[in-house]
Write an enzyme that holds these catalytic residues in place. Structure first.
Site, PDB file in Angstrom:
ATOM      1  N   GLY A  22       0.815  -1.218   0.000  1.00  0.00           N
ATOM      2  CA  GLY A  22       0.000   0.000   0.000  1.00  0.00           C
ATOM      3  C   GLY A  22       0.842   1.257   0.000  1.00  0.00           C
ATOM      4  O   GLY A  22       0.498   2.252   0.648  1.00  0.00           O
TER       5      GLY A  22
ATOM      6  N   SER B 280       0.762  -4.253   4.864  1.00  0.00           N
ATOM      7  CA  SER B 280       1.238  -4.567   6.207  1.00  0.00           C
ATOM      8  C   SER B 280       1.138  -3.340   7.115  1.00  0.00           C
ATOM      9  O   SER B 280       1.626  -2.256   6.754  1.00  0.00           O
ATOM     10  CB  SER B 280       2.686  -5.041   6.144  1.00  0.00           C
TER      11      SER B 280
ATOM     12  N   ILE C 187       5.084  -2.895   8.307  1.00  0.00           N
ATOM     13  CA  ILE C 187       6.175  -2.526   7.383  1.00  0.00           C
ATOM     14  C   ILE C 187       5.779  -1.200   6.737  1.00  0.00           C
ATOM     15  O   ILE C 187       4.773  -1.125   6.027  1.00  0.00           O
ATOM     16  CB  ILE C 187       6.373  -3.596   6.281  1.00  0.00           C
TER      17      ILE C 187
ATOM     18  N   LYS D   6       5.365  21.952 -10.302  1.00  0.00           N
ATOM     19  CA  LYS D   6       6.765  21.764 -10.702  1.00  0.00           C
ATOM     20  C   LYS D   6       6.873  22.012 -12.210  1.00  0.00           C
ATOM     21  O   LYS D   6       6.158  21.368 -12.980  1.00  0.00           O
ATOM     22  CB  LYS D   6       7.197  20.327 -10.371  1.00  0.00           C
TER      23      LYS D   6
ATOM     24  N   PRO E  33      13.549  22.088 -18.355  1.00  0.00           N
ATOM     25  CA  PRO E  33      12.145  22.426 -18.100  1.00  0.00           C
ATOM     26  C   PRO E  33      11.203  21.392 -18.726  1.00  0.00           C
ATOM     27  O   PRO E  33      11.588  20.682 -19.661  1.00  0.00           O
ATOM     28  CB  PRO E  33      11.982  23.776 -18.801  1.00  0.00           C
TER      29      PRO E  33
ATOM     30  N   VAL F  66       1.394 -10.203   4.593  1.00  0.00           N
ATOM     31  CA  VAL F  66       1.398 -11.477   3.856  1.00  0.00           C
ATOM     32  C   VAL F  66       2.588 -12.292   4.346  1.00  0.00           C
ATOM     33  O   VAL F  66       3.723 -11.804   4.389  1.00  0.00           O
ATOM     34  CB  VAL F  66       1.497 -11.209   2.333  1.00  0.00           C
TER      35      VAL F  66
ATOM     36  N   LEU G  18       8.693  -0.004  -6.730  1.00  0.00           N
ATOM     37  CA  LEU G  18      10.056  -0.405  -6.358  1.00  0.00           C
ATOM     38  C   LEU G  18      10.248  -1.913  -6.493  1.00  0.00           C
ATOM     39  O   LEU G  18      11.371  -2.384  -6.667  1.00  0.00           O
ATOM     40  CB  LEU G  18      10.356   0.050  -4.926  1.00  0.00           C
TER      41      LEU G  18
ATOM     42  N   THR H 299      11.495   9.872 -12.066  1.00  0.00           N
ATOM     43  CA  THR H 299      10.774   9.079 -13.067  1.00  0.00           C
ATOM     44  C   THR H 299      10.063   7.853 -12.496  1.00  0.00           C
ATOM     45  O   THR H 299       9.417   7.116 -13.250  1.00  0.00           O
ATOM     46  CB  THR H 299      11.764   8.596 -14.151  1.00  0.00           C
TER      47      THR H 299
HETATM   48  P1  FAD Z   1       6.883   1.273  -0.748  1.00  0.00           P
HETATM   49  O1  FAD Z   1       6.541   2.688  -0.516  1.00  0.00           O
HETATM   50  O2  FAD Z   1       8.115   0.738  -0.108  1.00  0.00           O
HETATM   51  O3  FAD Z   1       5.628   0.417  -0.292  1.00  0.00           O
HETATM   52  C1  FAD Z   1       5.728  -0.964  -0.053  1.00  0.00           C
HETATM   53  C2  FAD Z   1       4.424  -1.446   0.541  1.00  0.00           C
HETATM   54  O4  FAD Z   1       4.470  -2.859   0.615  1.00  0.00           O
HETATM   55  C3  FAD Z   1       4.151  -0.944   1.953  1.00  0.00           C
HETATM   56  O5  FAD Z   1       2.779  -0.572   2.061  1.00  0.00           O
HETATM   57  C4  FAD Z   1       4.405  -2.170   2.832  1.00  0.00           C
HETATM   58  O6  FAD Z   1       3.611  -2.165   4.002  1.00  0.00           O
HETATM   59  C5  FAD Z   1       3.970  -3.264   1.863  1.00  0.00           C
HETATM   60  N1  FAD Z   1       4.522  -4.576   2.181  1.00  0.00           N
HETATM   61  C6  FAD Z   1       5.816  -4.975   2.136  1.00  0.00           C
HETATM   62  N2  FAD Z   1       5.897  -6.280   2.521  1.00  0.00           N
HETATM   63  C7  FAD Z   1       4.627  -6.686   2.769  1.00  0.00           C
HETATM   64  C8  FAD Z   1       4.058  -7.906   3.220  1.00  0.00           C
HETATM   65  N3  FAD Z   1       4.796  -8.976   3.515  1.00  0.00           N
HETATM   66  N4  FAD Z   1       2.706  -7.970   3.382  1.00  0.00           N
HETATM   67  C9  FAD Z   1       1.908  -6.889   3.127  1.00  0.00           C
HETATM   68  N5  FAD Z   1       2.405  -5.706   2.716  1.00  0.00           N
HETATM   69  C10 FAD Z   1       3.750  -5.617   2.545  1.00  0.00           C
HETATM   70  N6  FAD Z   1       9.885   8.585  -7.173  1.00  0.00           N
HETATM   71  C11 FAD Z   1       9.441   9.627  -7.890  1.00  0.00           C
HETATM   72  O7  FAD Z   1       8.566   9.453  -8.752  1.00  0.00           O
HETATM   73  N7  FAD Z   1       9.941  10.874  -7.660  1.00  0.00           N
HETATM   74  C12 FAD Z   1      10.919  11.102  -6.762  1.00  0.00           C
HETATM   75  O8  FAD Z   1      11.315  12.246  -6.584  1.00  0.00           O
HETATM   76  C13 FAD Z   1      11.442  10.011  -6.047  1.00  0.00           C
HETATM   77  N8  FAD Z   1      12.429  10.174  -5.136  1.00  0.00           N
HETATM   78  C14 FAD Z   1      12.910   9.076  -4.464  1.00  0.00           C
HETATM   79  C15 FAD Z   1      13.989   9.228  -3.599  1.00  0.00           C
HETATM   80  C16 FAD Z   1      14.532   8.113  -2.961  1.00  0.00           C
HETATM   81  C17 FAD Z   1      15.714   8.282  -2.064  1.00  0.00           C
HETATM   82  C18 FAD Z   1      13.949   6.839  -3.166  1.00  0.00           C
HETATM   83  C19 FAD Z   1      14.516   5.629  -2.477  1.00  0.00           C
HETATM   84  C20 FAD Z   1      12.869   6.696  -4.001  1.00  0.00           C
HETATM   85  C21 FAD Z   1      12.351   7.799  -4.670  1.00  0.00           C
HETATM   86  N9  FAD Z   1      11.296   7.677  -5.565  1.00  0.00           N
HETATM   87  C22 FAD Z   1      10.857   8.739  -6.279  1.00  0.00           C
HETATM   88  C23 FAD Z   1      10.630   6.398  -5.731  1.00  0.00           C
HETATM   89  C24 FAD Z   1       9.304   6.404  -4.983  1.00  0.00           C
HETATM   90  O9  FAD Z   1       9.541   6.667  -3.611  1.00  0.00           O
HETATM   91  C25 FAD Z   1       8.615   5.056  -5.123  1.00  0.00           C
HETATM   92  O10 FAD Z   1       8.597   4.678  -6.463  1.00  0.00           O
HETATM   93  C26 FAD Z   1       7.185   5.161  -4.673  1.00  0.00           C
HETATM   94  O11 FAD Z   1       7.118   5.663  -3.364  1.00  0.00           O
HETATM   95  C27 FAD Z   1       6.507   3.823  -4.731  1.00  0.00           C
HETATM   96  O12 FAD Z   1       7.022   2.966  -3.751  1.00  0.00           O
HETATM   97  P2  FAD Z   1       6.336   1.558  -3.613  1.00  0.00           P
HETATM   98  O13 FAD Z   1       4.883   1.749  -3.399  1.00  0.00           O
HETATM   99  O14 FAD Z   1       6.746   0.715  -4.753  1.00  0.00           O
HETATM  100  O15 FAD Z   1       7.025   0.906  -2.330  1.00  0.00           O
END
Ligand code: FAD
Length: 505
Positions: free
Chosen positions: A12, A39, A42, A78, A98, A185, A332, A343
């Site tokens: 989420g 979760s 997490i 932006k 830009p 999970v 990610l 991006t």
């Molecule tokens: P997360 O936010 O890590 O979410 C993972 C989810 O999985 C959480 O809800 C967690 O609870 C759940 N989970 C994990 N294991 C389990 C389990 N076993 N059971 C149930 N749930 C589970 N992106 C941009 O577009 N622009 C930016 O400027 C940018 N800057 C960034 C800077 C940094 C330093 C980093 C590291 C990333 C950046 N990103 C940026 C990337 C961006 O943060 C992510 O792409 C975005 O937040 C999506 O993350 P996510 O949802 O894939 O993962």
């Protein structure tokens, strides 16, 4: 048309909730059931606060206006990114990349032609922000909203508080029918490479016919359970860690991200209405976490430690297959290219949209999956190449990091060809067509990068006293006149109506 009957999203974070909202919006008439498991223990990554203009299209697709979500997420507009200190030896202290807009159609050719002229050794203006409207808006801190008496499209992205955006999208998704279960999970049940169900701590076994892995860097479903390999980009993108540090809001409220070159990476400054987001993205091979934090605190003026820093590890690269049997990875979990051009959410959106297109055309057919995987792999690689170019072209010599980045020859063939064409003074748009590159970064973006870095040969000895299109065509006056139509960024946000979920379709 068929859709999966029950999609189970695990995770989420922003990726999970963006995917959930896109599914329920586009497939609502087909009564697709969407369950999102998240979760409660997490956390989400909690960073990721800048976007490309694609996020504007995301909100349009799900029927949400700026005023519906921006005030709830401390969001600002932006218009692009300013790069400070990436190429000092070329004499360029700073340049902007830009976002492009309709009035730029009057000046883009002047910019491209001037870049060509400069590559031939003649001294003409090639500063990208001088040629594009959003460059002017960035300098003047004006909001990119087009008034009625200026009927041209202006593209823009956003800055936002990632945690607040996650909450907003969760509320919206659940109000539109996404079933949200806060549970972890623990097991993934697989038969012949296909996921049947997941087991959770509090909600027992959950069956589905399609699963979306949004578990972040954990990659619980696709990597840990289905065993899809991960391909690292470490050989040409060195950065593998970050430290984030908030700072106080600024009344001036700029409308651009600033990216400052540091001793072993770079620092972002992102303006929100509630605070500044700052962070140092670095390579742990060249600096340790404590030294990186101190360097960042010095830069933002917080050596006293008023604000708490958060340290993060980054896994840079992508999966070998983003869609494997009945599992799609998004966010990610599918891969990550460091955030220099913000991006990641763009790739989230492209992945989900192209997945839905592919499913609508061919359902679960292997050919559709294969074509989808080839496309997404290519999108990741093309973004990677554009980011790699920022490191390869740098002209800093103040640390081993920058020298190693410049000396690194692990470049894709595609990127080598782009550089060759530039140095041979040929046409980059022809090369982009020849390679059939489908990328967020088009010929204008490549010119901004190469010219912004001052990647030019020495000036010729004899210079004619005219031929600079910037001067001859009055580009400065034209763009300055256009910019007069736009209001101040801070005033625009202050006047933004505070709407919410209740007002949405
Ligand atoms: P997360 O936010 O890590 O979410 C993972 C989810 O999985 C959480 O809800 C967690 O609870 C759940 N989970 C994990 N294991 C389990 C389990 N076993 N059971 C149930 N749930 C589970 N992106 C941009 O577009 N622009 C930016 O400027 C940018 N800057 C960034 C800077 C940094 C330093 C980093 C590291 C990333 C950046 N990103 C940026 C990337 C961006 O943060 C992510 O792409 C975005 O937040 C999506 O993350 P996510 O949802 O894939 O993962």
């Amino acid at each position: 048309m068929t859709t999966p009957r029950h999609i189970v999203i695990v995770g989420g974070g922003t990726a999970g909730w963006m995917a959930a909202n896109l599914f329920v919006r586009r497939w609502q008439a087909d009564a697709v059931k969407v369950t999102l498991l998240e979760s409660p223990t997490i956390g989400t990554i909690g960073v990721g606060e800048g976007s490309t203009p694609t996020l504007k299209r995301f909100f349009e697709l799900i029927g949400v206006d700026d005023a519906d979500w921006m005030p709830h997420c401390a969001a600002t507009y932006k218009v692009g990114i300013r790069f400070d200190g990436w190429s000092p030896a070329s004499g360029r202290a700073s340049y902007r990349h830009p976002f492009f807009s309709q009035p730029d159609s009057f000046t883009t050719n002047d910019f491209l032609t001037n870049c060509r002229t400069r590559r031939l050794g003649l001294d003409v203006n090639t500063q990208p922000d001088d040629f594009f409207l959003n460059g002017q808006l960035a300098r003047q801190h004006r909001a990119p909203l087009t008034p009625e008496n200026f009927p041209f499209d202006v593209d823009y992205g956003y800055h936002f508080d990632a945690l607040l955006l996650g909450r907003f999208l969760a509320e919206l998704g659940t109000s539109r029918g996404v079933r949200h279960i806060a549970t972890r999970v623990t097991d993934v049940h697989i038969t012949d490479g296909t996921i049947d169900a997941v087991t959770t701590v509090d909600a027992g076994r959950i069956d589905g016919d399609f699963f979306v892995d949004c578990t972040g860097f954990a990659g619980l479903l696709i990597q840990k359970s289905l065993g899809v390999p991960f391909k690292s980009f470490k050989n040409n993108l060195f950065n593998d860690a970050a430290v984030a540090l908030p700072g106080p809001a600024n009344d001036e409220l700029p409308c651009e991200t600033v990216s400052v070159a540091m001793s072993a990476g770079w620092c972002w400054h992102i303006p929100l209405t509630s605070r500044f987001g700052n962070g140092y993205v670095y390579s742990s091979d060249f600096i340790d976490a404590d030294a990186a934090e101190t360097e960042l605190r010095r830069l933002v003026g917080d050596l006293d430690g008023c604000f708490d820093a958060r340290h993060l590890k980054m896994r840079v690269g992508q999966l070998d297959r983003h869609w494997d049997n009945n599992c799609l990875a998004v966010g990610l979990a599918q891969g990550f290219i460091e955030p220099l051009e913000a991006t990641a959410l763009l790739l989230v959106q492209v992945s989900v949209e192209l997945f839905m297109d592919a499913w609508e055309q061919a359902g679960f057919a292997a050919d559709g999956r294969k074509a989808f995987n080839a496309t997404i792999t290519d999108r990741f690689e093309r973004v990677r190449d554009y980011i790699v170019a920022h490191y390869k072209l740098n002209t800093r010599s103040d640390s081993e990091y920058w020298v190693a980045a410049r000396d690194n020859n692990a470049l894709s063939d595609s990127l080598r060809h782009m550089f060759d064409v530039w140095y041979r003074r040929e046409d980059l748009s022809v090369e982009i067509q020849r390679q059939q590159l489908k990328s967020h970064f088009d010929t204008r973006s490549w010119h901004c990068l190469l010219a912004g870095y001052g990647t030019f040969p020495a000036l010729a000895e004899n210079q004619p006293n005219r031929g600079d299109l910037f001067v001859d065509k009055g580009v400065e006056n034209f763009l300055a006149g256009c910019a007069l139509n736009f209001e101040s960024h801070a005033a625009t946000l202050r006047a933004q109506p505070q709407r919410g979920l209740a007002s949405m379709a």
